[in-house]
Each structure stands twice: as C-alpha cells, then as structure tokens.
Design a protein around this motif. Structure first.
Motif, PDB file in Angstrom:
ATOM      1  N   GLN A   1     -41.373  15.000 -14.215  1.00 32.88           N
ATOM      2  CA  GLN A   1     -42.543  14.323 -13.143  1.00 32.88           C
ATOM      3  C   GLN A   1     -43.687  13.672 -13.898  1.00 32.88           C
ATOM      4  N   ALA A   2     -43.920  14.359 -14.810  1.00 31.52           N
ATOM      5  CA  ALA A   2     -45.138  13.741 -15.699  1.00 31.52           C
ATOM      6  C   ALA A   2     -44.756  12.593 -16.534  1.00 31.52           C
ATOM      7  N   GLN A   3     -43.676  12.477 -16.955  1.00 29.57           N
ATOM      8  CA  GLN A   3     -43.054  11.606 -17.739  1.00 29.57           C
ATOM      9  C   GLN A   3     -43.440  11.303 -19.095  1.00 29.57           C
ATOM     10  N   GLY A   4     -43.704  12.549 -19.799  1.00 28.44           N
ATOM     11  CA  GLY A   4     -44.024  12.371 -21.204  1.00 28.44           C
ATOM     12  C   GLY A   4     -45.688  12.599 -21.219  1.00 28.44           C
ATOM     13  N   HIS A   5     -46.366  12.485 -20.021  1.00 31.01           N
ATOM     14  CA  HIS A   5     -47.722  12.673 -20.146  1.00 31.01           C
ATOM     15  C   HIS A   5     -48.164  14.004 -19.521  1.00 31.01           C
ATOM     16  N   PRO A   6     -48.153  15.249 -20.040  1.00 29.02           N
ATOM     17  CA  PRO A   6     -48.337  16.425 -19.245  1.00 29.02           C
ATOM     18  C   PRO A   6     -49.703  16.173 -18.450  1.00 29.02           C
ATOM     19  N   LEU A   7     -49.610  16.746 -17.168  1.00 27.76           N
ATOM     20  CA  LEU A   7     -50.707  16.722 -16.442  1.00 27.76           C
ATOM     21  C   LEU A   7     -51.203  18.156 -16.111  1.00 27.76           C
ATOM     22  N   LEU A   8     -52.463  18.304 -15.661  1.00 27.28           N
ATOM     23  CA  LEU A   8     -52.922  19.672 -15.221  1.00 27.28           C
ATOM     24  C   LEU A   8     -53.539  19.421 -13.648  1.00 27.28           C
ATOM     25  N   PHE A   9     -53.241  20.230 -12.777  1.00 22.84           N
ATOM     26  CA  PHE A   9     -53.927  19.987 -11.564  1.00 22.84           C
ATOM     27  C   PHE A   9     -54.678  21.337 -11.541  1.00 22.84           C
ATOM     28  N   SER A  10     -55.954  21.083 -10.939  1.00 19.87           N
ATOM     29  CA  SER A  10     -57.054  22.124 -10.671  1.00 19.87           C
ATOM     30  C   SER A  10     -57.657  21.721  -9.124  1.00 19.87           C
ATOM     31  N   GLY A  11     -57.623  23.253  -8.507  1.00 21.80           N
ATOM     32  CA  GLY A  11     -58.264  22.988  -7.109  1.00 21.80           C
ATOM     33  C   GLY A  11     -59.603  23.626  -7.528  1.00 21.80           C
ATOM     34  N   SER A  12     -60.437  23.097  -6.854  1.00 20.14           N
ATOM     35  CA  SER A  12     -61.941  23.475  -6.907  1.00 20.14           C
ATOM     36  C   SER A  12     -62.318  24.074  -5.514  1.00 20.14           C
ATOM     37  N   GLN A  13     -63.375  24.762  -5.655  1.00 19.64           N
ATOM     38  CA  GLN A  13     -64.045  25.319  -4.296  1.00 19.64           C
ATOM     39  C   GLN A  13     -64.741  24.126  -3.301  1.00 19.64           C
ATOM     40  N   SER A  14     -64.917  23.016  -4.013  1.00 20.28           N
ATOM     41  CA  SER A  14     -65.495  22.207  -3.050  1.00 20.28           C
ATOM     42  C   SER A  14     -64.363  21.408  -2.358  1.00 20.28           C
ATOM     43  N   GLY A  15     -62.956  21.626  -2.553  1.00 18.60           N
ATOM     44  CA  GLY A  15     -62.024  21.340  -1.741  1.00 18.60           C
ATOM     45  C   GLY A  15     -61.328  20.199  -2.384  1.00 18.60           C
ATOM     46  N   LEU A  16     -61.772  19.691  -3.675  1.00 18.25           N
ATOM     47  CA  LEU A  16     -60.881  18.669  -4.289  1.00 18.25           C
ATOM     48  C   LEU A  16     -59.595  19.238  -5.464  1.00 18.25           C
ATOM     49  N   VAL A  17     -58.829  18.485  -5.359  1.00 18.55           N
ATOM     50  CA  VAL A  17     -57.830  18.773  -6.404  1.00 18.55           C
ATOM     51  C   VAL A  17     -57.903  17.764  -7.584  1.00 18.55           C
ATOM     52  N   HIS A  18     -58.222  17.849  -8.884  1.00 15.14           N
ATOM     53  CA  HIS A  18     -58.488  17.298  -9.904  1.00 15.14           C
ATOM     54  C   HIS A  18     -57.109  17.025 -10.573  1.00 15.14           C
ATOM     55  N   ILE A  19     -56.642  15.929 -11.033  1.00 12.92           N
ATOM     56  CA  ILE A  19     -55.432  15.542 -11.694  1.00 12.92           C
ATOM     57  C   ILE A  19     -55.945  15.544 -13.047  1.00 12.92           C
ATOM     58  N   TRP A  20     -55.712  16.134 -13.967  1.00 12.93           N
ATOM     59  CA  TRP A  20     -56.120  15.949 -15.515  1.00 12.93           C
ATOM     60  C   TRP A  20     -54.852  15.424 -16.304  1.00 12.93           C
ATOM     61  N   SER A  21     -55.193  14.501 -17.141  1.00 14.02           N
ATOM     62  CA  SER A  21     -54.321  14.029 -18.002  1.00 14.02           C
ATOM     63  C   SER A  21     -54.499  14.898 -19.306  1.00 14.02           C
ATOM     64  N   LEU A  22     -53.488  15.767 -19.932  1.00 14.31           N
ATOM     65  CA  LEU A  22     -53.661  16.351 -20.931  1.00 14.31           C
ATOM     66  C   LEU A  22     -54.086  15.597 -22.391  1.00 14.31           C
ATOM     67  N   GLN A  23     -53.394  14.361 -22.314  1.00 13.03           N
ATOM     68  CA  GLN A  23     -53.517  13.417 -23.436  1.00 13.03           C
ATOM     69  C   GLN A  23     -54.929  12.962 -23.481  1.00 13.03           C
ATOM     70  N   MET A  24     -55.368  12.636 -22.480  1.00 15.42           N
ATOM     71  CA  MET A  24     -56.768  11.923 -22.312  1.00 15.42           C
ATOM     72  C   MET A  24     -57.989  12.835 -22.403  1.00 15.42           C
ATOM     73  N   ARG A  25     -57.323  14.301 -21.885  1.00 14.11           N
ATOM     74  CA  ARG A  25     -58.298  15.148 -21.745  1.00 14.11           C
ATOM     75  C   ARG A  25     -59.450  14.920 -20.683  1.00 14.11           C
ATOM     76  N   ARG A  26     -58.996  14.223 -19.473  1.00 13.78           N
ATOM     77  CA  ARG A  26     -59.816  13.715 -18.678  1.00 13.78           C
ATOM     78  C   ARG A  26     -59.228  13.656 -17.218  1.00 13.78           C
ATOM     79  N   ALA A  27     -60.086  13.860 -15.980  1.00 14.64           N
ATOM     80  CA  ALA A  27     -59.626  13.491 -14.790  1.00 14.64           C
ATOM     81  C   ALA A  27     -59.045  12.081 -14.454  1.00 14.64           C
ATOM     82  N   LEU A  28     -57.735  12.208 -14.033  1.00 14.11           N
ATOM     83  CA  LEU A  28     -57.140  10.958 -13.631  1.00 14.11           C
ATOM     84  C   LEU A  28     -57.559  10.450 -12.240  1.00 14.11           C
ATOM     85  N   THR A  29     -57.383  11.367 -11.387  1.00 13.69           N
ATOM     86  CA  THR A  29     -58.056  11.207 -10.126  1.00 13.69           C
ATOM     87  C   THR A  29     -58.086  12.406  -9.211  1.00 13.69           C
ATOM     88  N   THR A  30     -58.714  12.387  -8.253  1.00 13.34           N
ATOM     89  CA  THR A  30     -59.242  13.529  -7.491  1.00 13.34           C
ATOM     90  C   THR A  30     -58.513  13.161  -6.185  1.00 13.34           C
TER      91      THR A  30
END
Lengths: 1088, 327
Positions: free
Chosen positions: B33-62
C-alpha cells in the motif's frame, strides 16, 4: 597603365636600354631598364622575357668582382620581370635558380657570403618569385635528382639565413622561401595537388635535407622567446610540414625494399636517400628527440599563436606519421593534453577539436588507440605525481596538473582502469592530499569572533547562482597560485564524474578517518568528487557517459554527511571557551567586577594571548578549517543534489545551524553561506523560510540533544539561532522544546545556566517582537497624552505676572475639585478618563464568561521563564545576573497585558530585584534599574509603595552622595560606571515618578535628590537628565515644582496682584550669582 | 534488572510533532500500500488523522472526518488503500487513500461512546469481519463488511457483571475457520468468544482494574493484557479453548493504555500512563527497557513490520524508536 601593349612597341622601347646595359653594367642602367619595364604590359613582357633577362643574367655572370649595389639592383629587376612573367623552360628555371643562389655564395666559407642585408633580402625574394613563376609542370621536372646539389645548396643557404641573420625580416623571408622551395607554400598559385608518385619522388628528394632542416629549425624554434612569435610560428609550420611530408605513412608504405636503379650520375646518387624501414626507424628516433625539445620549449611559450601552432603540429604529425613517428606519439599527445586547459580560449578550442577528432578515430598511433596511450601516460603520471608535486614550483605544478586534467578529460570513463589499480589510486590520492595541505598558522582565524548575533538575514538572491564558487579563500602550504587550486578542484570533479564514485569515496573516507593530517584534504576532495559526480559543471567530451544516478548519489552523500557531522568530526575545539574562562577569572578576582566592561574584556583577551602556546592555535585553526570545509561540503552536496537534498535536511540542517551560531567568525560565516546554498538547492527564498519550513527537524534535534546536554553543549545555541530567524508561526512547534529547555535548566542550574539564559533571552526577545501588544501601548500612550493635556490646560496661567481675578478663581475651583477627588468623591466622568485600564482584548472575545480562557502560549511561556528568572536573579555569576535582568525586563514587556499573571510574579521577583538595585555591582544596578523602569511603566500602582519603601531612599541617597564627586570630577568621569549609573537613575526617575504617580512626600525626596544636579558644576549630561526629572515632576505636581525651582533661583521679584496681599519673600531671590540659574531658567520657561 | 552496568536508555530515533493535540491512535502502513514509502497514521484527540511520511518525517496530509472528536482506533485493510478510523463521534469511517485521494467512502454508525477500540478479521478477499462495541453497555457487535450486515451481538449472560468491553481482538486459529473474539472487560476479566456460536468459551479474571488493552499471539496461543492497575497479565489458551493465567508482571506505576506484540513476536511494548514505554521479551516476559521521553501519558504504541516502534502521547508528540532490530 601599360603603355606598350604589343611586343614590337615594347621591343622598340627596351632594346636601347638592354644594349646599353650589356655594354656598361651600372646601377643606373639597371634602374633605367626597370623604369622602362614598368610601362610594358605583362603579355609583351612574357614575349620579350628571354631578351630582357639576357643583359641581367649577363651582368650576374660576368666574371670579376662586382659591386653589391649593382647585383642587388639586377636581382631586384630580375625579380620584377619574373613576378610579371612565367618561366616556361626547365633549363631557364634551373639556370636562374643557380645564378640567383650563387649571388650569396661565398667560396671561402660554409656560411652565406658576407653581403649587405638588402642584397640578401633581394636574393631571397628573387628565389621565391622564381619558384612561383615556374610554369605548370616544369616545376615538377625541376625537382629531379640531378638538381639535388644545387637545391641542397639553396636550402642550406636559406636555413643559415633563417638561423643566423639578425634581421627579423630576412629571417622570415628566408623561412617563407624555404617553404616555397619545399613545395609547401600556402599561396593560391599552386592549384594542382600532387599525385602519389610525384609525392613519393619529391619525398625521396627532400629526405636528404631532412636532417639539416629539422635540426636547424629546432634550434630556431627553441631559441630565445624574444625573437618574436612569427619566426617560431613559421619555423614550426615548415618543420611539421616537411616532416609530415617526408615521413608520411602514406608514402613510406609504398617504398620498395630495394632502391631502384636511378639514372643519375654516381655523385648525385650518393646524396639520395632510400627511405626504407631502417632509415625510417633511425630518423624517427632522431626526430623524437627534436620533437621532445620543441614541445618542452613551445608548450610554455608565452605567445598563444605559437602554442596554437603546436596544436597544429601535433595534429599534422599524428595524423600523417602515426606509424613512422610512433615513438613521438606519447610526447605529442602529452603536449596536446597539456594544452587542453590552456589559458587562451583559441588554443583550448583547437585542442578540444583535435582531441575529439582523434577520439573519433579508431587507431591513433601504431596499433594503439588513443585511449591506450592516454591510460599509459596517466599511469606513469600518477606514479610520478607525488614526486612532481613536492619538487616542482607553481608553474611546474600548474602544467603537471593541467596535463593530469587533460588525461582525465580525454579518458573519460576509462580512467577507472587506472583507479582500479590500488597502487595508482594510492599514488594519485597521495599526491592530491599532499598538495592540498593547508597552511594553518594564521592566528587571526582563531581570534576573530562573531559579535553580531543576528546576521542571518541575508537573502540568498545576493549570492551567486553557483554557490560553491564563492568558497573561502584558503592558504596552502605548497603553492600560492589560485589557479592551481582551481585545477585541483577540476581534477577532483572529473574524477568524481567519470570515476567509480563508490571506490573513490571509500578510498578518501578511509584517508579521512585515518589521520587528522589528511582529514581536511580528504574532505576537500570528497566535496569536489560529489560536485563532479552530479555533473553540473563538467564539460563532457564523452556524450555517452552515464552519470551517477541520483538515488545512489544521495546515499553516498548521506554516508559522507554522517561522517562529517559525527560527534568526533563536528564538535572540535575551535576556541578556548572565553565565557568559562571569564567566569573563572571573575571568581578568582572579585575585584574585577567593579571595572568597566571594556577593560574587563581586554584584560581577559590579553591574558589569553599570553598564555596561548602556538601549537594549540594551529590545531584550533586546523579544526576551524576542517569544520569550514565540511560546511562548504554540505553546501556543495546541496548544490549537487538539488531538490533531492530536502530529504537530507532532517539530519543536516541542525548541525549547520549549530555552526551558524558558532562564536568563530569564519565558521559562522561559512555556515551561513552553506545555508544559503541549501536555500538555493531546495528552493527556499530565504534563510528564514528555510528555518521555518524545517523547524520540525530542528526542534527534533534540539529536543533529543537536550537530553544529553553534556554531549551536546551547543544545543541551546541552535534554538537561539532558530528563534532569532523565525516568526510567530514557529511558536507552537517549539513549545514543547521550550518546556524541555526549562526542565533541563532546572536540572543544571549550577553548570550551564549561562547558555540557557541566552536562549531564554532569545526566546523572550522573539516573543516580544512577535507579539507586540499594540492595544495596550496605544492605551498607555493616549492616557499619558491625556494627562499632559489636562494638566497643561488647567494651569496655563499659574506663573504669569498678569494674573487676573478669573485666573485665581479658576485656580481655586480646580484646587477644590482636585481636593474633592483626593478625598475619594470621584465622579463618573473622571473615573472613566483617569483610572480604569482597558480590559485586555482576550476577555472581550471570550464566549464563555464563566470559564477561565486558556492563556495564550506566549504568555504561558513568559510566565514559565519569569519563574526561572526569579531564581536566577541571585546567581553567583555577575554575567548571568545581568542577562537574567535583561530576560526579566523582556518578560515584563511580554506579560504586561496579562496583569493577573504578571503581578504575582513581579511580587515574587521584587525582593531579589531590590537586592540587585541596592546591593549589587554597579553594572547589575544599571540593568536592574532598567527593569524597574519597565516594570514601572507596565504596572505602576503595584509598584508604588514598594518602590517608595525599598528603593527610593537608597537611590536618592546614592544620588546625593555621588553629587559632590561628579561635581568635582574631570572629563574622564563620564567614562566611569558611577557616572553611567547616575545618568541612568536621573534619566529613569522622571518617567518612574510620573508612571508610579508618587505621593507628595516621595516626589519631594526625588526633587531634593535631583536638585543638586541642576548645578552648572555638574557634567552637562547629568544636568540634562536632572532637567528631565523636573520636567516630569512638573507634569505630576507643577506647583510644588515651581515653588522648589523658585526657591533655588528666582529670576524676578514678585509684586502682589493686590495691595492687600503681603509681598512674597523667596530664598532664591536673595543670591545673584547662582550655579542653578541656567537650568532653573530653562525649566521655568517650560512651565510658562 | 540486576544488570551490572545498565546501558543508558536509548533516545528516540526521531520525534514527530505537529498534531497539536494528544495522540490516541497509531498505525503503520507499509508494504504494497505504501509503495516503498512507509507511512504512519496517527489519530488525535482533536479528531484529525495525520498521515506521516516516515521518509520525510513529516505529515503529508490530514484527514478530518470525526467532527473534532477524538480518534481512538486506526487500521488499514490489506486489500487496498483503505483506512478505517474510529472516532468518539460515534462513527467508524472507511477512507479511500488510493492515488492521493482522501475521502470517506463509507461509514459505520457506532452506538457506544466508550474508548473501546474495534477489531477486524480479514477472511476472504473482499469480505472482512468487524467487531465494534455494541449498543448495550456490555455488548459487542459483529458486522460483516463491506456490506455492513450485522452478524450477531455478543452479550454476556446477565449475571456475569463484566461491565463494558474495553478492548477487542478478533482472530482465527490456523486450524479452524471459526472466528474468535478476545475481549477485555471493565471488571478486569478477559473473555474468549466463539463468534459463530455467540457464547463465551472461557473467561479469566486476571486484573483487578479494567482491562485497557490486550494483544494475542495466535501461534503461541498466548496473550497479554494490560489494565488500569499495576500489573500485566500473560495468559494462554489451551487445547480446550480455555484461558489460563500464566503469570503477571508487576509494574511500578499503574496504567497501561496499550500493549502491542511486535509482528515477529520477539518483543512487546506497553504504553504507560506514567509517561514511559516499557519493552519486554515476549517469550520470557523479561523487561528489556524503559523508554523515558514523553512528558505526559502515553496513549498508544505500534510496531512497524521492520521493527520500528512508535508511541503517541498526550504531550502531542509521537516518538519513533529503533530497538532490537528484527533479524
């Protein structure tokens, strides 16, 4: 122009003069003939050619001594005839040739006859014209073996002239003539090209002259540079044309093994050369020696045209004689390669053209391709390179490195053959490392400090688009010529471009790790290798070469960066920690606290200067350079990777930023320009943009490093740099790090407070800048304006002499009203205008009035920081105390809109602040007073009683005790701390009194303490400051101030407005000469 | 922990910032699914799901689909670019993330406001089973997806007094196709449900406080549960599908928010309310490390297939740790 077109007419005209000349041979007669000839058309002249030539030739042939002048004019006349006609008979050609040659023959010696230069020139031109006038095929029949002796004579004659004459003109003419004689003339008159057989015959004939021609020309070519470039150019041309004609592979392969029986007589046959294999070999060997000599001399010839001709020579010889001159191929190519980087663009272009041409050909020399020869040469150059680099001077190094560069350029991807040999790679790298050794004796680099901490604002647009071209000027031990460094960089870049990057990087990383002696050089080389590998600056002669793929390059860069920024290579000792030294010093000598800051630093530095042994300076200098080179490397890597570098920012930006905050000027400069390079590469407009966009990476680094502060003592610096260069958007991101910082500070109060306090300072300065509280400022401003206005409106007439009854009435009414207010009967109107502070905006926006709104982040932060300040205010170290006072000041500024938070904190900070104000070192008092002023302006009421109780008596007391001292003091006094303190207190007291709305008794205290400073005996600045106090006092209580001033000095006698009132007696009126007069007058004027 | 010279505790490899709200759920997405770029999903108390690129170490989208209510559970479906997110807005959203899309394609209404995380079991390719807390406070509802048809409701016997389900784990033994559900309850007990028969196979009361989370190693037939109390309980499933407590591990501070066994079943990690991540050797239950970095309670831990450990905390940070790399 010709007057006589037909031969008959012409004959009629010319006959008498010809007869005349035959009879009496004089210069006049010859000239007469020549004048007549001018009027004869070319066609008529051709008809009469033999006839006219007869008297001239007769004159030459007449035995007996002749005058040179006559011969010269005869030769000139002959030349004139020949230039307009052509010689159609072979015999005539041969005879004329002999006759002309004989003019310069001296039977006594081998050398040309000792005749005048004019005659020599005339004869040379005559010969040249003769050869040009030979008609069609007869020129070829001229070159038959039987002519060999006569031709030989002419050739040696001309060579002699070319070599030995002093006149440049003769030399050039002789060379030109020689060229014509050897049928290599470049003019348009020889349209027909020779067929193979003819070429071979001529070649056979000329082969006899080859030794003479080649040796003599070599002598000319390798002669003094001063002889002029045109002679060398012509000689070179004749040399290679002749050699390439005689030694042409095309001709030689047709030569039969056995010499053909020639029909010539024995004497001539002996002169003939048979160009069989042995002869070719021998001649080739001899020519090689000459060619080497020529190359050695000409390749460094100062004139570019000569070097250009050398390129032609190489091309011609290599193209035509690659078999016969196989031994010379090496030197010839070497010459060519050496000229690839010639300073003249013409030479460079030609060189490149020729080289491309060679590269296109399969076989260049012998059976070997160009590439093989080049790799052999590169092998041998690599072997001798270390020796050459130590033994040669700058010029020698330059040409050697040019040569190396040329080989690399030409070999392209094939350089790997050489690099794959461990021995050669080691030699090559040894040479590079050795020559790149830096000179690290410069002490200035270590001493220069960065004082101005916010110089990161430069925009990347100001720097060049090729960022790594503005690298720091550095000094090398083994050369001074900047061009050599450029060459070395190019060499490394080409290695990176064509070579096996993994192999090279591994090799140089090994050297980097091996010894600190190699480290800087290896880093420089690694930087260039990567730049080269990206292929951005490399001019590629090999179109098909595939560059290193970006993914691989990034991996390689990542591994280099890891090494560069590792603990042991990045955190080097670059300075003796001055701050710490300073602290220790102060602890040892508490007396130093009292001296001024200027003296303090100078003492410390001089102390350092004396105690520093020079090896430490060198190693620190070396460390500084290493860091700079690594920083530059990071810039170059960014340049090489472009956008791809963004992925490396997470690990790179932090260390770079750390260095941007370094104390050493050079390091911080280089780090800043590295950041600029990163901006360029990754597409950020400014450093601020770069930092803001990547603050998450930076924050990550900071928070992780704070956990090991002992290992990463510079961590707070990074945060500091970040804060200085960012904006309010950063705040949420750094919030947790600020908490970390505070938590760490709590752990290390004793040890690292200094660095933390400066971060806190940066943080609060940033907060104050990012969140300027405009609303409240405006409010305060208006309030003060209003107060001023009201006071002034109320008291316009107080001091006027012509006080009217209405004025007095008005005054009384006002007085009563104020008394009323003072008693507490406040009307609504007053209430609104005077007292109530405007509620902070936050409250207005609050939708849930019951719930305490969460405090803005910056307020929370400022509160946390102020909390720490309270503890740190009593730190042992004066420097820290001073800084903390600054931070405290900023805290008050940031917090002043949140009184509920500020006041409790201020209350807690108060005792410690009072201590600073009353019992600390003067410097601390100064700063503390500044805090007091800020505090006063932000929360006046809160401070009033505390100020009056704890501070005012002490301040007033010190002003009073200092006054006599400053009144007596000389001009130097204004540089003392005591003066500065007095000044600051006087300047600050006025606004404080006003802001704090002091009561009458306290105002009197202030006034009493300041009155003395109105004396003209006090320093001017103090007087000014004292006046400002009274100006403020006037606003608060104009009447008592007026009275006080009048008591001091009264300019006028007051007459009561009504006779029923008693006249007033004032103390100030009594004395006429009064030191307070001037200032009091000025103040009173203000009051009116 | 009587090691003679304990190593200093390691640092996180890096820390993700920017959720600006406590982190309640984490899930790694990798492989196809990640096509070689591992992702991390995080869910926050404010109701947002952040999608993090582990390569960039940054949130890609919310992803914003829970109306500002806390996201408690995240799970990707193996067959495609689909993400399940459970929120306290009583909604379970199915997101389509293929080709840069990020839209809710389906949602399941929930009827429990508790913090109980759901669980899925993928059986056939298109079909999968979903266990969610049910309408009644002690019920668990089983749905067949993607049709959203209710399969059954698992309701404990009236006298059992288990309280609310706190955590669910659907699984299937290798030998049998019958889906099983492990559920931890408010009263501190763990029950094994046979979903098709809708009955409790076995139940053990292994905690005194509510069970906060459990994880199960179906190969070893062994599971672990953490509670609001000071103990971790390890239990096993014998051949008769009966749960047995193997042992407990006492902790210094109470409260485990999540317990996760690494995919290679070598180690496990717990998310502690005491701001610490604890790492244990799974087989021996030997404590290996106590990771102190966060400044507030840790709410969730997750492992990536390559062994990377992520922990999300109330301090709004997500720390990533590289420990005991997988062989």
């Amino acid at each position: 122009m010709a007057v006589f077109d037909t031969p008959e007419e012409a004959f009629g005209v010319l006959r008498p003069v010809c007869v005349q000349l035959t009879k009496t041979q004089t210069v006049e007669n010859v000239e007469h003939l020549q004048t007549r000839l001018q009027a004869v058309s070319d066609s008529a002249l051709q008809e009469l050619q033999q006839y006219i030539l007869f008297p001239l030739r007769f004159t030459l042939k007449t035995p007996g001594p002749k005058r040179e002048r006559l011969i010269q004019s005869v030769v000139e006349c002959l030349t004139f005839v020949l230039s307009s006609t052509c010689v159609k008979e072979q015999e005539l050609l041969q005879e004329l040739f002999s006759e002309l040659s004989a003019c310069l023959y001296s039977p006594s010696s081998q050398k040309p006859a000792a005749v005048s230069e004019e005659l020599k020139l005339a004869v040379i031109q005559g010969l040249s014209t003769l050869m040009h006038s030979a008609y069609g095929d007869i020129i070829l029949t001229f070159y038959e073996p039987s002519i060999l002796p006569r031709l030989g004579f002419a050739v040696s004659l001309l060579l002699g002239l070319a070599e030995q004459e002093k006149s440049k003109q003769i030399k050039i003419a002789a060379l030109k003539c020689l060229q014509v004689l050897l049928l290599q003339c470049e003019c348009q008159d020889h349209p027909r090209s020779l067929d193979e057989l003819e070429q071979k015959q001529l070649g056979d004939l000329f082969a006899s002259f080859l030794p003479g021609i080649s040796t003599t020309l070599t002598r000319v070519i390798t002669g003094d540079f001063k002889q002029g470039h045109s002679i060398v150019v012509s000689s070179l041309k004749i040399f290679y044309k002749t050699v390439s004609f005689i030694m042409a592979d095309e001709q030689l392969k047709r030569i039969s093994k056995v010499q053909a029986k020639s029909a010539v007589e024995h004497r001539v046959a002996e002169l003939m050369v048979h160009r069989e294999a042995d002869w070719v070999k021998n001649t080739g060997d001899k020519l090689t020696i000459l060619i080497k000599k020529i190359i050695e001399c000409v390749s460094v010839h100062p004139h570019w045209k000569v070097r250009l001709e050398l390129v032609e020579l190489v091309e011609d010889l290599l193209l035509k004689c690659s078999q016969s001159l196989v031994e010379s191929a090496g030197p010839l190519l070497k010459a060519l390669v050496g000229l690839v980087n010639d300073e003249s663009p013409e030479v460079q272009a030609q060189c490149n053209k020729v080289l491309r041409h060679f590269a296109d050909q399969k076989v260049v020399v012998g059976n070997k391709a160009l590439a093989d020869i080049l790799s052999e040469s590169l092998h041998s150059l690599a072997t001798s390179l270390p020796r050459l680099m130590t033994s040669q001077d700058d010029q020698g190094k330059f040409s050697t490195l040019s040569l190396l560069l040329g080989y690399l350029k030409l070999l392209g991807p094939k350089i790997n053959f050489v690099l794959n040999s461990v021995a050669h790679l080691q030699r090559l790298s040894k040479a590079l490392i050795q020559v790149l050794e830096l000179d690290v004796a410069d002490i200035k680099i270590v001493e220069e400090r960065r004082w101005n901490s916010d110089d990161l604002n430069a925009s990347p647009k100001t720097s060049a688009t090729q960022p790594w071209n503005h690298i720091q000027r550095r000094y090398f031990r083994f050369f001074t010529d900047e061009r050599i460094f450029m060459l070395l960089r190019q060499v490394c870049q080409l290695l990176g471009y064509y070579g096996n990057l993994y192999l090279l990087v591994d090799h140089f990383m090994e050297l980097y790790r091996q010894s600190v002696v190699y480290r800087k050089q290896a880093a420089m080389i690694l930087n260039e290798l990567v730049t080269g590998a990206a292929g951005l600056e490399v001019e590629d002669l090999h179109e098909k070469h595939i560059k290193t793929n970006p993914e691989e390059l990034r991996e390689i860069v990542t591994s280099i960066l890891e090494e560069y920024t590792s603990q042991e290579n990045w955190y080097l000792v670059t300075c003796i920690e001055t701050e710490e030294m300073g602290e220790e010093l102060m602890m040892e000598h508490p007396g130093l606290q009292a001296i001024t800051s200027g003296e303090h630093t100078s003492q410390v530095t001089s102390f350092l200067a004396f105690s520093k042994p020079s090896p430490i300076v060198c190693s620190m200098n070396s460390n500084i350079w290493q860091i700079c080179i690594q920083l530059e490397g990071i810039g170059q890597f960014a340049y090489a990777l472009g956008k791809d570098f963004c992925l490396l920012l997470m690990s790179t930006l932090y260390p770079v930023l750390e260095k941007a905050g370094d104390q050493t000027l050079l390091i911080s400069q280089v780090a800043t320009s590295t950041m600029m390079d990163i901006c360029h590469a990754c597409g950020y407009d400014s450093l601020q943009h770069l930092i803001n966009q990547n603050s998450d990476y930076l924050v990550n680094g900071i928070s992780l490093n704070l956990r090991h502060l002992a290992l990463h003592p510079h961590t707070p610096k990074v945060l500091e740099v970040m804060l200085r260069n960012s904006d309010a958007n950063l705040l949420p991101l750094v919030a947790d790090v600020v908490q970390d910082v505070l938590a760490t500070l709590d752990q290390f109060y004793d040890k690292r407070a200094a660095s933390f306090v400066s971060v806190l300072h940066a943080l609060l300065a940033a907060l104050a800048q990012w969140f300027p509280d405009t609303g409240n400022l405006r409010h305060l401003h208006e309030q003060s304006l209003g107060e001023e206005g009201s006071h002034l409106n109320q008291r316009p007439a107080t001091l006027e002499n012509s006080t009217t009854a209405e004025d007095i009435e008005q005054f009384l009414l006002n007085y009563l009203k104020e008394k009323d207010v003072a008693d507490g009967n406040v009307s609504d109107f007053d209430n609104e205008e005077e007292e109530q502070p405007v509620p902070p905006k936050v409250e207005e926006n609050d939708t849930h009035p019951d719930v305490e709104p969460p405090l803005p982040l910056q307020i929370q932060m400022a509160m946390d920081v102020m909390e720490r300040c309270i503890h740190l205010l009593s730190d042992k170290n004066l420097q820290i105390r001073l800084k903390v006072l600054d931070v405290l000041d900023l805290c008050v500024v940031v917090l002043h809109s949140h009184k509920n938070q500020l006041l409790p904190l201020a209350h807690r900070a108060w005792p410690s602040l009072v201590h600073r104000l009353t019992r600390d070192a003067p410097l601390a008092v100064l700063r503390a007073f500044k805090v007091l002023r800020t505090l006063g302006s932000k929360c006046g009421d809160f401070l009033r009683s505390r100020f009056c109780k704890d501070v005012l008596p002490k301040l007033a007391g010190s002003l009073v005790t200092q006054a006599p001292i400053s009144a007596r003091a000389g001009p130097v006094y204004s540089h003392t701390l005591a003066f500065k303190l007095q000044l600051a207190v006087l300047q600050g007291l006025g606004p404080l009194c006003e802001r704090l709305d002091l009561g009458e008794g306290d105002l009197n205290k202030v006034a009493d303490a300041c009155l003395i400073y109105l004396s003209a005996k006090q320093p001017v600045k103090l007087q000014e400051a004292a006046r400002s106090v009274f100006l403020h006092l006037m606003k608060v209580d104009p009447d008592s101030t007026w009275f006080l001033l009048i008591e001091l000095y009264c300019p006028t006698q007051f007459t009561p407005p009504h006779p029923s009132l008693h006249p007033v007696q004032l103390r100030g009126a009594s004395r006429q000469q009064n030191p307070y007069m001037a200032n009091v007058l000025r103040l009173l004027k203000e009051l009116q | 922990m009587a090691a003679p010279c304990p190593l200093p505790p390691p640092d996180p490899q890096f820390v993700l910032r920017g959720t600006q709200s406590p982190v309640h759920a984490l899930h790694f997405c990798e492989g196809r699914q990640a096509q070689g770029h591992p992702l991390l999903f995080s869910g926050s108390q404010s109701g947002l799901v952040h999608i993090w690129s582990l390569q960039m170490r940054r949130a890609l989208t919310t992803l914003d689909g829970h109306g500002g209510q806390c996201v408690t559970w995240l799970q990707t479906l193996p067959q495609g670019h689909q993400l399940l997110s459970q929120g306290r807005d009583l909604k379970l959203c199915l997101w389509d993330l293929a080709e840069g899309r990020n839209a809710v394609v389906d949602s399941v209404p929930l009827e429990s406001v508790g913090f109980c995380r759901s669980s899925i079991l993928v059986q056939g390719q298109p079909r999968w089973m979903l266990a969610v807390p049910g309408k009644g406070s002690n019920e668990v509802q089983i749905l067949e997806m993607p049709s959203k048809t209710s399969v059954c409701t698992l309701k404990p016997e009236a006298d059992a007094k288990l309280g609310m389900p706190m955590c669910l784990r659907l699984w299937q033994a290798d030998c049998s196709p019958r889906p099983l559900l492990l559920a931890g309850y408010e009263d501190g007990s763990v029950a094994l449900w046979d979903v098709s028969e809708q009955k409790v196979c076995s139940r053990i009361a292994c905690h005194e406080e509510p069970v906060m989370d459990l994880d199960f190693d179906s190969q070893k037939a062994k599971g672990i549960s953490g509670s609001a109390g000071k103990a971790l309980a390890v239990w096993r499933l014998d051949g008769q599908q009966a749960l047995q407590v193997c042992g407990t591990h006492q902790l210094t501070n109470p409260g485990i928010a999540e317990v996760t066994i690494r995919p290679d079943r070598k180690i496990l990690a717990t998310a502690g309310w005491d701001h610490r991540i604890r790492v244990f050797h799974w087989r021996k239950m030997q404590p290996l490390a106590v990771l102190a970095f966060h400044s507030a309670a840790i709410q969730c831990v997750a492992f990536a297939a390559d062994g990377l450990l992520a922990a999300g905390s109330k301090d709004q940070r997500i720390s990533l740790w590289s420990l005991y790399p997988c062989a």
